[in-house]
Each structure stands twice: as C-alpha cells, then as structure tokens.
Enzyme design. Sequence first.
Site, mmCIF file in Angstrom:
data_model
loop_
_atom_site.group_PDB
_atom_site.id
_atom_site.type_symbol
_atom_site.label_atom_id
_atom_site.label_comp_id
_atom_site.label_asym_id
_atom_site.label_seq_id
_atom_site.Cartn_x
_atom_site.Cartn_y
_atom_site.Cartn_z
ATOM 1 N N PRO A 88 19.404 -8.643 12.507
ATOM 2 C CA PRO A 88 20.128 -9.538 13.409
ATOM 3 C C PRO A 88 19.252 -10.037 14.563
ATOM 4 O O PRO A 88 18.310 -9.350 14.989
ATOM 5 C CB PRO A 88 21.265 -8.652 13.941
ATOM 6 C CG PRO A 88 21.407 -7.557 12.945
ATOM 7 C CD PRO A 88 20.027 -7.318 12.415
ATOM 8 N N ASP A 89 19.604 -11.203 15.053
ATOM 9 C CA ASP A 89 18.950 -11.747 16.247
ATOM 10 C C ASP A 89 19.615 -11.096 17.447
ATOM 11 O O ASP A 89 20.505 -11.663 18.074
ATOM 12 C CB ASP A 89 19.122 -13.275 16.264
ATOM 13 C CG ASP A 89 18.487 -13.935 17.471
ATOM 14 O OD1 ASP A 89 17.600 -13.313 18.097
ATOM 15 O OD2 ASP A 89 18.881 -15.077 17.792
ATOM 16 N N ALA A 90 19.195 -9.872 17.746
ATOM 17 C CA ALA A 90 19.890 -9.062 18.752
ATOM 18 C C ALA A 90 18.917 -8.161 19.494
ATOM 19 O O ALA A 90 19.175 -6.972 19.697
ATOM 20 C CB ALA A 90 20.990 -8.234 18.091
#
Length: 319
Positions: A88-90
């Site tokens: 994830p882009d997290a």
Amino acid sequence: MSTTAPHVHQRWKETLMTDDLRFLVAPDVAGATGRRTKAARLRSLLADGHLIRAVGAHDGLGAKLIDRAGFEAVWASGFELSASHGVPDASLLSMTQYLVAAEVMDAVIGIPVIADCDTGFGGPLNVAHLMRSYERHGIAAICIEDKMFPKINSFAAAEHPLVPVEDFGVKIRSAKAAQQDPDTVLIARTEALIAGYDVDHALERARSYAAAGADAILVHSKSRTAGQVLEFGSRWDLDVPLVAVPTTYNDVHEDELLEAGFRIVIYANQGLRAAVRSMTTTLGELAKTGRGKAVEDQIASMPEVFELQNMHLPFSTIS
C-alpha cells in the site's frame, strides 16, 4: 562451461569495442540543453510562463518513455513506487528506496525529476537530510505534504489528518536551510481539500507555506470536478507557482489550469494504470491460449526494448 561458438564471442567483443561502447553507456542526457543543472532548467521552465507537464513513473524505463513522449518532467511517484513493490501507499517504503528510484530515473533522461517525498520521512531533521540527499543525487525538485505520518494515499477512503500549519512551516524552513543548490525547487503540498477543509483553509495553509520559503505550492483535490482547484488558483495572490494533479478531475484541460495560474500539471499515475490494464489483458490471453504467438502483436518487440535500454545490437546476435 560455455558452449557458445568462438566466432560469437569475437563478434560480441568487437561490438563492445566500437561506437564508444554505445550499448553500455547512456546517451548524453544533458547534451541538448547544455551544462545547466536540471534544477536550473526546471527553474527556467517555471519562469517562462508555459505549463510544465510531468508524468508519474517509478523506474528508468517508465521515465524514458515519458521523456520520449515529449513531456517536460518526470514525477517520481510514491504511489507508483509502492504499487511496484506490491504494498500500500502508506509510508511503508523508506527514504532510501524512494531516493534510489528517483536517481535511477534521473540517470537515464534529459528532463528534470520532481520527487514525491510524502511527508518528508519524519520531522524537520529528516526533511533536512532528505534535501541534502536528493540534492547530492541531482534531483531537481522535491515535494513534501502536510499530512501526519504515516500517511495513506489521498484517494483512499480514510481519514487524512494534517499536521499543524506551524509544524509544517518548520519542516519547510528546515529543508531550505539545508539546501545547497539555490536552484533546487521545494514544493509544499497541501492536503487540506483531501482532508475535507474548504478552499479558504487551503489558501491559508498555502500562504503560510509560501512565507516559510516554499518555491511552489501543490494543492491536491479528490473532487470529480476542477471547481475547487480552479477557485484556489483564481484566488491565489502570491508570486509562487502552483501545481495541480488532475487525477479525479480529469476532464479539466491543461489550458484551463494554465489560465487559472498553475505552472505545473502532474499526471501522477496514468502510466502505471495503463501498464496494469495492458499486462492483465495480455497475461490473461497468454494463460488462455498457451501460445506466445497469441499475444505477439499486442506487445513490444525485443528490438524496441533493446533500443530503450540503449543496447545497440541486432536482435539476431543473441537469438
């Protein structure tokens, strides 16, 4: 033990010894624009009044395709890089991973790289370290956003808490204090509209960030129309360039953004999304047919890929 015929080895050696090792050495990406740094070139583009179009990439191949398509800059996209790692882009990847990717892109293209650096990978000292590190590797611009760490992608159905205005101002000042090359561009990105605030609040934050030393302001929006962003541009009253990312409000034309005062437009993820769709279709067809020929007319040829690698050898020599 190699079973390759001796004459093949000789031909390979002769190829390496000709044309100044063309197949190993990247083209002179600075040759067409002189010896100015890419940061200086980006500054020049910002000053000339035209719109700079940047496209998202996460590797050298994508950056090359963007350069060849005629765009003015590459956006080293955190979303694309995270997706390429399958995560994830997290805020899961490190600054080093982001920096290595940006450097790989910058090394093979002649246009500037604008690096997406999320929240700056920490506090003010982290941002200072970020600025020094990216500058040493020749990256023309860095962009940091005013979300709390860890952030999550702006289009995720989640809360997007912001840091206090004053705290983000300290990050900006820290980056500018650490800056060595006066041409390096620091873009401050406000996620106020993403977080549910109105245009007034976004403008308040942006003006504060400009006062802290930001060289450009990116205002992000997940609206399906460009109304918020165009209003922001029409009310912007400082001589600091604006940046737009028309991902969800994709019906807006570049000319409208330019007229509203924007100087950079970022197509942040279209390349990756195109690749995912194309690969899904091609791999599905390959799995169904069990024959490579079924997809051959849908994919790039080996010589096309060789050319992108700057590998100037006839395909037949390794077939």
